[in-house]
Design a protein around this motif. Structure first.
Motif, PDB file in Angstrom:
ATOM      1  N   VAL A   1       0.727  -1.476   0.175  1.00  0.00           N
ATOM      2  CA  VAL A   1       0.025   0.110   0.071  1.00  0.00           C
ATOM      3  C   VAL A   1       0.596   1.429  -0.051  1.00  0.00           C
ATOM      4  O   VAL A   1       1.585   1.339   0.793  1.00  0.00           O
ATOM      5  N   ALA A   2       0.965   2.249  -0.869  1.00  0.00           N
ATOM      6  CA  ALA A   2       1.470   3.380  -0.633  1.00  0.00           C
ATOM      7  C   ALA A   2       0.556   4.698  -0.808  1.00  0.00           C
ATOM      8  O   ALA A   2      -0.677   4.715  -0.913  1.00  0.00           O
ATOM      9  N   VAL A   3       1.869   5.662  -0.189  1.00  0.00           N
ATOM     10  CA  VAL A   3       0.471   6.901   0.280  1.00  0.00           C
ATOM     11  C   VAL A   3       1.641   8.033   0.070  1.00  0.00           C
ATOM     12  O   VAL A   3       2.518   7.707  -0.164  1.00  0.00           O
ATOM     13  N   GLU A   4       0.800   8.766  -0.835  1.00  0.00           N
ATOM     14  CA  GLU A   4       2.193   9.718  -1.440  1.00  0.00           C
ATOM     15  C   GLU A   4       2.499  10.788  -0.680  1.00  0.00           C
ATOM     16  O   GLU A   4       1.377  11.060  -0.032  1.00  0.00           O
ATOM     17  N   LYS A   5       3.082  11.913  -0.483  1.00  0.00           N
ATOM     18  CA  LYS A   5       3.531  12.832   0.285  1.00  0.00           C
ATOM     19  C   LYS A   5       2.382  13.937  -0.162  1.00  0.00           C
ATOM     20  O   LYS A   5       2.953  13.941  -1.890  1.00  0.00           O
ATOM     21  N   GLY A   6       2.158  14.743  -0.389  1.00  0.00           N
ATOM     22  CA  GLY A   6       1.094  15.339  -0.487  1.00  0.00           C
ATOM     23  C   GLY A   6       0.368  16.876   0.138  1.00  0.00           C
ATOM     24  O   GLY A   6      -0.231  16.532   1.027  1.00  0.00           O
ATOM     25  N   ASP A   7       0.663  18.655  -0.641  1.00  0.00           N
ATOM     26  CA  ASP A   7      -0.985  18.439   0.192  1.00  0.00           C
ATOM     27  C   ASP A   7      -2.434  17.999  -0.293  1.00  0.00           C
ATOM     28  O   ASP A   7      -2.349  17.876  -1.795  1.00  0.00           O
ATOM     29  N   ALA A   8      -3.454  18.251   0.471  1.00  0.00           N
ATOM     30  CA  ALA A   8      -4.399  17.693  -0.111  1.00  0.00           C
ATOM     31  C   ALA A   8      -5.190  18.399  -1.285  1.00  0.00           C
ATOM     32  O   ALA A   8      -5.313  18.095  -1.869  1.00  0.00           O
ATOM     33  N   VAL A   9      -5.224  19.589  -1.144  1.00  0.00           N
ATOM     34  CA  VAL A   9      -6.024  20.274  -2.135  1.00  0.00           C
ATOM     35  C   VAL A   9      -5.141  19.935  -3.678  1.00  0.00           C
ATOM     36  O   VAL A   9      -6.007  19.909  -4.685  1.00  0.00           O
ATOM     37  N   ALA A  10      -4.363  20.337  -3.997  1.00  0.00           N
ATOM     38  CA  ALA A  10      -2.713  20.505  -4.140  1.00  0.00           C
ATOM     39  C   ALA A  10      -3.174  19.438  -5.075  1.00  0.00           C
ATOM     40  O   ALA A  10      -2.649  19.130  -6.146  1.00  0.00           O
ATOM     41  N   TRP A  11      -2.981  18.380  -4.277  1.00  0.00           N
ATOM     42  CA  TRP A  11      -2.758  16.722  -4.665  1.00  0.00           C
ATOM     43  C   TRP A  11      -4.383  16.627  -5.523  1.00  0.00           C
ATOM     44  O   TRP A  11      -4.385  15.572  -6.509  1.00  0.00           O
ATOM     45  N   THR A  12      -5.269  17.174  -5.027  1.00  0.00           N
ATOM     46  CA  THR A  12      -6.550  15.939  -5.254  1.00  0.00           C
ATOM     47  C   THR A  12      -6.940  17.208  -6.608  1.00  0.00           C
ATOM     48  O   THR A  12      -7.496  16.045  -7.632  1.00  0.00           O
ATOM     49  N   ARG A  13      -6.716  18.015  -7.259  1.00  0.00           N
ATOM     50  CA  ARG A  13      -6.736  18.555  -8.733  1.00  0.00           C
ATOM     51  C   ARG A  13      -6.735  17.827  -9.475  1.00  0.00           C
ATOM     52  O   ARG A  13      -7.122  16.947 -10.692  1.00  0.00           O
ATOM     53  N   PRO A  14      -5.319  17.217  -9.837  1.00  0.00           N
ATOM     54  CA  PRO A  14      -4.588  16.527 -11.141  1.00  0.00           C
ATOM     55  C   PRO A  14      -5.101  15.297 -10.996  1.00  0.00           C
ATOM     56  O   PRO A  14      -5.358  13.934 -11.877  1.00  0.00           O
ATOM     57  N   HIS A  15      -5.470  14.339  -9.818  1.00  0.00           N
ATOM     58  CA  HIS A  15      -5.608  13.048  -9.710  1.00  0.00           C
ATOM     59  C   HIS A  15      -7.098  12.786  -9.421  1.00  0.00           C
ATOM     60  O   HIS A  15      -7.302  11.872  -9.671  1.00  0.00           O
ATOM     61  N   ALA A  16      -7.726  13.598  -9.340  1.00  0.00           N
ATOM     62  CA  ALA A  16      -9.821  13.468  -9.277  1.00  0.00           C
ATOM     63  C   ALA A  16     -10.550  13.196 -10.107  1.00  0.00           C
ATOM     64  O   ALA A  16     -11.692  13.141  -9.818  1.00  0.00           O
ATOM     65  N   ALA A  17      -9.448  13.831 -11.360  1.00  0.00           N
ATOM     66  CA  ALA A  17     -10.800  14.144 -12.108  1.00  0.00           C
ATOM     67  C   ALA A  17     -11.840  13.199 -12.685  1.00  0.00           C
ATOM     68  O   ALA A  17     -11.000  12.090 -12.919  1.00  0.00           O
ATOM     69  N   PRO A  18     -12.913  13.239 -13.019  1.00  0.00           N
ATOM     70  CA  PRO A  18     -13.665  12.006 -13.318  1.00  0.00           C
ATOM     71  C   PRO A  18     -13.353  11.197 -14.542  1.00  0.00           C
ATOM     72  O   PRO A  18     -13.007  12.339 -15.528  1.00  0.00           O
ATOM     73  N   LYS A  19     -13.262  10.415 -14.485  1.00  0.00           N
ATOM     74  CA  LYS A  19     -13.420   9.331 -16.276  1.00  0.00           C
ATOM     75  C   LYS A  19     -14.429   8.560 -16.184  1.00  0.00           C
ATOM     76  O   LYS A  19     -14.713   8.253 -15.665  1.00  0.00           O
ATOM     77  N   ALA A  20     -14.877   8.660 -17.614  1.00  0.00           N
ATOM     78  CA  ALA A  20     -16.080   7.769 -18.016  1.00  0.00           C
ATOM     79  C   ALA A  20     -15.634   6.386 -17.830  1.00  0.00           C
ATOM     80  O   ALA A  20     -13.994   5.440 -17.513  1.00  0.00           O
ATOM     81  N   GLY A  21     -16.474   5.778 -17.529  1.00  0.00           N
ATOM     82  CA  GLY A  21     -16.940   3.993 -16.900  1.00  0.00           C
ATOM     83  C   GLY A  21     -16.522   3.795 -15.348  1.00  0.00           C
ATOM     84  O   GLY A  21     -16.080   2.551 -15.580  1.00  0.00           O
TER      85      GLY A  21
END
Length: 354
Positions: free
Chosen positions: A251-271
């Motif tokens: 299991v991996a956890v990336e180091k990052g600020d929640a707001v800055a990390w969420t924007r590029p990682h959590a964009a919705p994807k089809a399917g």
């Protein structure tokens, strides 16, 4: 009024909370600390960074939990020491009369070590919160009928990333999860059944934390374990099983600020249903960061479609009663926000509202 009156009040309030949640040994340690604080210079030194702060500031800084963690960490660091042997274990109850003077002696002779422990933000990773989150994931699966990509904020060591691999006993009658699971979680269930037949498939997992815990580092793992109350042996046992599972599955956890990390990682994807989730995390963010996160999640929700939905699932304190957690779900593209359940902070009980 002394500089430490607010601290004493908070220590006693937390002591009562610990005792009320089935940890009397832990609660008594805090009561002793509250009694010692006015006259004991070593205690005053350890708590001095919070002198003259308001009760709210002290509570939000989790100062009482920092103190408990420092004492428990000292016991865990030397399992054969008299202090460790005075702490509760599977074969014995805790000996408060022996533990208290040993803990205070450790503090007086290791002031810098104690100050270093208490000066860092507390981090917890309560495994039974997976049981509180589970009905939320089931509700998402029922509503979307899609596999999920899950992203956890404030994940600490990432132990709740594997919620779908666990066996749950929701009261005496309801179960969910693989019978062969290495981690089993029981909780008191109140209310109707959640959608237990909803099909769950997790296709990807990711997580971030400002200071992720490296479970391969014995000191970091011990520090995380130290924040579990010493007389709650079932919580400690679940933690140990979950750590072994997380290490085995990398299991991996990336180091990052929640707001800055969420924007590029959590964009919705089809399917897939994209699910951002967190538990007892939001309350520790500065107000401006809270607002920024809500804005970021709302913006991502606006990008959601019927075949690429976006969900925000969170377990955080109720505004009406911070001792009780609310399980809330916002689901886009409709953007509906629902209060799904009320739950114990450690997941000991869940009241399903649906």
């Amino acid at each position: 009024m002394s500089d430490f009156d607010a601290l004493i009040d908070v220590l006693r309030a937390q002591a009562g909370a610990c005792t009320g949640m089935g940890a009397p040994f832990t609660g008594s340690l805090l009561e002793r600390a509250a009694e010692a604080l006015p006259a004991d210079e070593a205690f005053r030194s350890a708590f001095r960074p919070w002198a003259q702060k308001s009760r709210r500031e002290i509570w939000e800084d989790a100062v009482a939990l920092r103190r408990l963690g420092a004492m428990h960490d000292a016991a865990l660091a030397e399992p054969a020491s008299p202090l460790a042997k005075a702490y509760p274990a599977a074969d014995r109850a805790g000996d408060l009369a022996a533990a208290w003077p040993l803990a205070t002696r450790h503090m007086r002779t290791n002031l810098l070590q104690v100050a270093d422990f208490m000066g860092r933000e507390p981090q917890t990773n309560e495994v039974r919160r997976s049981a509180s989150l589970l009905p939320g994931f089931l509700a998402i699966a029922e509503a979307t009928s899609l596999p999920m990509r899950i992203l956890e904020l404030g994940a600490s060591a990432g132990l709740n990333q594997l919620w779908d691999r666990r066996r749950y006993h929701l009261g005496p009658e309801m179960t969910w999860g693989p019978k062969t699971a290495s981690v089993s979680i029981d909780t008191e269930w109140r209310g109707a059944s959640p959608p237990l037949n909803a099909m769950i498939e997790v296709v990807s997992r990711a997580a971030c934390d400002r200071n992720p815990i490296d479970l391969t580092d014995p000191a970091q793992k011990r520090r995380l374990r130290a924040y579990i109350w010493a007389d709650q042996l079932d919580r400690l046992a679940r933690f140990d099983s979950a750590v072994a599972e997380a290490l085995a599955l990398n299991v991996a956890v990336e180091k990052g600020d929640a707001v800055a990390w969420t924007r590029p990682h959590a964009a919705p994807k089809a399917g897939v249903a994209t699910v951002v989730f967190h538990s007892v995390f939001f309350q520790y963010m500065p107000k401006e960061s809270q607002m920024a996160l809500v804005e970021a999640l709302s913006a991502l929700g606006e990008e959601a479609t019927s075949d690429g939905p976006f969900a925000w699932l969170r377990m955080e304190p109720s505004p009406a009663n911070p001792a009780v957690m609310e399980l809330r779900l916002s689901l886009w593209p409709a953007g509906e926000d629902r209060l799904l359940a009320l739950t114990h902070p450690h997941g000991a009980w869940i009241e399903w509202l649906g």
